[in-house]
Design an enzyme around this catalytic site. Structure first.
Site, PDB file in Angstrom:
ATOM      1  N   LYS A  79     -52.017  -8.312 -12.800  1.00 28.28           N
ATOM      2  CA  LYS A  79     -50.703  -8.008 -13.352  1.00 28.28           C
ATOM      3  C   LYS A  79     -50.714  -6.574 -13.871  1.00 28.28           C
ATOM      4  O   LYS A  79     -51.691  -6.148 -14.503  1.00 28.28           O
ATOM      5  CB  LYS A  79     -50.371  -8.995 -14.479  1.00 28.28           C
ATOM      6  CG  LYS A  79     -48.971  -8.841 -15.063  1.00 28.28           C
ATOM      7  CD  LYS A  79     -48.700  -9.923 -16.106  1.00 28.28           C
ATOM      8  CE  LYS A  79     -47.305  -9.772 -16.707  1.00 28.28           C
ATOM      9  NZ  LYS A  79     -47.002 -10.833 -17.705  1.00 28.28           N
ATOM     10  N   SER A 154     -42.752 -13.428 -17.115  1.00 24.55           N
ATOM     11  CA  SER A 154     -42.812 -12.054 -16.634  1.00 24.55           C
ATOM     12  C   SER A 154     -43.881 -11.831 -15.556  1.00 24.55           C
ATOM     13  O   SER A 154     -43.884 -10.800 -14.886  1.00 24.55           O
ATOM     14  CB  SER A 154     -43.090 -11.117 -17.811  1.00 24.55           C
ATOM     15  OG  SER A 154     -44.367 -11.383 -18.386  1.00 24.55           O
ATOM     16  N   SER A 178     -45.007 -16.840 -19.848  1.00 21.21           N
ATOM     17  CA  SER A 178     -44.997 -15.932 -18.694  1.00 21.21           C
ATOM     18  C   SER A 178     -46.081 -16.185 -17.654  1.00 21.21           C
ATOM     19  O   SER A 178     -46.109 -15.515 -16.622  1.00 21.21           O
ATOM     20  CB  SER A 178     -45.083 -14.481 -19.172  1.00 21.21           C
ATOM     21  OG  SER A 178     -43.877 -14.098 -19.779  1.00 21.21           O
TER      22      SER A 178
END
Length: 492
Positions: A79, A154, A178
Site C-alpha cells: 500500500k 482505503s 480499511s
C-alpha cells in the site's frame, strides 16, 4: 507456466524450493499481468519492474547458495502509505506526488529481510481517508468483480491487486476498517491485527491511536505467511508492544471450531441499511460454523450507536494534528510563487489536499479548538473507553464476535452518497479500531449482482492466531475464498 498466479503462498514457496520455477520467472509473470490487466483495474500507483527483477535475481542466487527461507523470492506489493527507500511514496495525495522516501518502513524492511520481491506501490484513498479508493489523486481503482464498482477503501488498491491476481498478497492498513471492508468488497481475507502488533514506523500517519498495518490475501493461510513477516516489536515505534509473536502458519490448525463460542450482537443485525443479501450470506456462514461445531451465543453490544460519532471526532482530530507537517516547506508539493509564508501554507495545503482530507482536517481542528476540546474530543475519548469495556464484557462469555464487515456490497463508482452516508457504511468496523482489537474478514458468498460478501470475526487482544485458525477451518470446509473474478482468469 501460465497459471502461476493461481498458486497459494504455500504452493509458491514449495515451487520455488523445488525449482519448479525461479523467482525471476515468477516475478516476470506478475509484471506481465500488471502491464496487461492493471490498465483496467488501476490498482498500482507505481510499478517497480527493474527493482523487482534485481530482487528476484538476488533471491534466486540466495536460494542456490542454500540461504533461502520460506518466502524468499515471493512477490509482494505495498500500500502506498508505507515508506519505501528510493521509491515514490504518495499516500494517494498530490501533496506527496514528488516525495521519494529516504528510508523503508519497518514492514517493508521486514519484507526485504524475508526475501520478498517488491512489485510496486498500490493505490489508496488519500491519506487513508475514505471507503471507496475514489479519494485518490491518481484516480479511482476499480473492483475486479465489476469495473463499475469500487473495491472499497482505503486499501482498495491492495484488495484489487490481489483479487485480480496482480500480486499474490499485499500489505494494507486499517484505521476504521480499511483492510476488512475492501477485503469484503473484493472477496478476500484481510486481517486487522491488535493495535501495537505491527510496527507503524514509516507508515504515513492518519490517526495514530487507530492506525494498524496488516495482511491482505486470498486465504487465512496466505495471510498467516505475511503476518509471520509483519508482526513483532519495533523499538522505532513507541506504540509497538513487546508481546510474544506466534508462528501464525504453524498455528493454523490449533483452534478447533468445535466448541467455539461465537457472539452474535443482536444490535448488529438490526442496523438500518443492512442489505438483505449481506445478512443472508453472513447468517449462512454462521450456520456453517455451527455445523462445524461452534456455538452461537446472542450478546449485547449496547454502545453500537456511538461508534460512528465517536470515531469521526477522534480520527479527524488526530488527522488534523498529523497532517500539520505537510506545509510546503520541507518536502512535498509547494505552491508556485507564494507572496509570503502564510500564502505558502494556505495555497500549498488547499492545492495539495483533496476535498475529503480537507473536510476531515477542518472537522478535527474544530473539535480540538479552544472551547470545544472538552465538549467534543475529551467526551469522545470517554465514550471510546465505554466501547472498549462493552467488548471486554462480551468476551467474558464468548471467544469471538461475528458481524458483517460492511452493511452492503461494493458501491458503484460515483455513487451519489453524502459524506455522512459514506461514514455510516463503516458501522461494523470502526469499534474494533477504537478498542484496539484484532478482526478478520472472510469471503462468504455473493449478492444477487455477483458482488462478494464478507463475514467479520472480532477477537480479544492478541488473538490473531485464533482468528486466522477459525477462518482457516471455515475455508477448509468451503470454497468462497477460491472464487475468482473473470479478470483474474486472464493470462498475461
Amino acid at each position: 507456466m501460465t497459471d502461476l498466479h493461481r498458486l497459494s503462498i504455500r504452493e509458491l514457496s514449495e515451487g520455488l524450493a523445488n525449482a519448479q520455477f525461479s523467482s525471476r520467472e515468477l516475478t516476470e509473470h506478475y509484471l506481465k499481468r500488471i502491464a496487461k490487466i492493471d490498465v483496467q483495474v488501476k490498482s498500482y500507483v507505481t510499478v517497480t519492474p527493474e527493482l523487482a527483477l534485481v530482487e528476484a535475481d538476488a533471491a534466486d542466487t540466495l536460494r542456490k547458495a542454500g540461504g533461502a527461507n520460506v518466502l524468499t523470492g515471493v512477490p509482494i506489493a505495498h500500500k502506498d502509505i508505507f515508506c519505501t527507500q528510493g521509491i515514490k511514496t504518495t499516500a494517494g495525495s498530490k501533496i506527496l506526488d514528488n516525495f521519494i522516501s529516504p528510508y523503508d518502513a519497518t514492514v517493508v524492511a521486514k519484507g526485504k529481510a524475508a526475501g520478498l520481491v517488491t512489485l510496486g506501490k498500490l493505490n489508496m484513498d488519500e491519506f487513508a481517508m475514505g471507503s471507496t479508493s475514489e479519494n485518490s489523486y491518481y484516480g479511482a481503482t476499480t473492483n475486479p468483480w465489476n469495473s463499475d464498482h469500487v473495491p472499497g477503501g482505503s486499501s482498495g488498491g491492495s484488495a484489487a491487486a490481489v483479487a485480480a491476481d496482480l500480486a499474490p498478497f499485499a500489505t494494507g492498513t486499517d484505521t476504521g476498517g480499511s483492510i476488512r471492508q475492501p477485503a469484503s468488497f473484493c472477496g478476500l481475507t484481510g486481517l486487522k491485527p491488535t493495535y501495537g502488533r505491527v510496527s507503524r514506523f514509516g507508515m504515513i500517519a492518519y490517526a495514530s491511536s487507530l492506525d494498524q498495518g496488516g495482511p491482505m490475501a486470498r486465504s487465512a493461510e496466505d495471510c498467516a505467511y505475511l503476518m509471520n513477516v509483519m508482526a513483532g516489536h519495533d523499538a522505532k515505534d513507541s506504540t509497538s508492544m513487546n508481546q510474544t509473536v506466534d508462528n501464525y502458519v504453524a498455528n493454523l490448525n490449533d483452534t478447533s471450531v468445535k466448541g467455539l463460542r461465537i457472539g452474535i450482537p443482536k444490535q448488529y443485525f438490526n442496523v438500518a441499511g443492512l442489505a438483505e443479501d449481506v445478512k443472508a450470506r453472513v447468517e449462512e456462514s454462521l450456520k456453517k460454523l455451527e455445523d462445524l461445531g461452534a456455538t452461537l451465543v446472542e450478546i449485547d453490544l449496547n454502545m453500537t450507536e456511538s461508534y460512528v460519532p465517536t470515531y469521526y471526532l477522534i480520527a479527524p482530530a488526530e488527522a488534523s494534528s498529523n497532517l500539520q507537517r505537510f506545509d510546503g516547506v520541507r518536502y512535498g508539493y509547494r505552491c508556485e510563487n507564494p507572496v509570503d509564508l502564510m500564502d505558502l501554507y494556505k495555497r500549498s495545503r488547499s492545492e495539495g489536499f483533496g476535498a475529503e482530507v480537507q473536510r476531515r482536517i477542518l472537522i478535527g481542528t474544530y473539535a480540538l479548538s479552544a472551547g470545544y476540546y472538552d465538549a467534543y474530543y475529551v467526551k469522545a475519548q470517554k465514550v471510546r473507553r465505554l466501547i472498549q469495556q462493552d467488548f471486554l464484557k462480551a468476551f467474558e462469555s464468548v471467544d469471538v464476535i461475528a458481524a458483517p464487515s460492511a452493511p452492503t456490497t461494493a458501491y458503484k463508482i460515483g455513487a451519489d452518497l453524502t459524506p455522512v452516508e459514506m461514514y455510516l457504511g463503516d458501522i461494523y468496523t470502526l469499534a474494533v479500531n477504537l478498542a484496539g482489537l484484532p478482526a478478520i474478514n472472510a469471503p462468504v458468498g455473493f449478492d444477487q449482482n455477483n458482488l462478494p460478501v464478507g463475514l467479520q470475526l472480532i477477537g480479544n487482544y492478541w488473538s490473531e492466531s485464533q482468528l486466522l485458525s477459525v477462518v482457516h477451518q471455515y475455508q477448509q470446509a468451503t470454497d468462497w475464498h477460491t472464487q475468482r473474478a473473470a479478470i483474474a482468469e486472464e493470462n498475461a
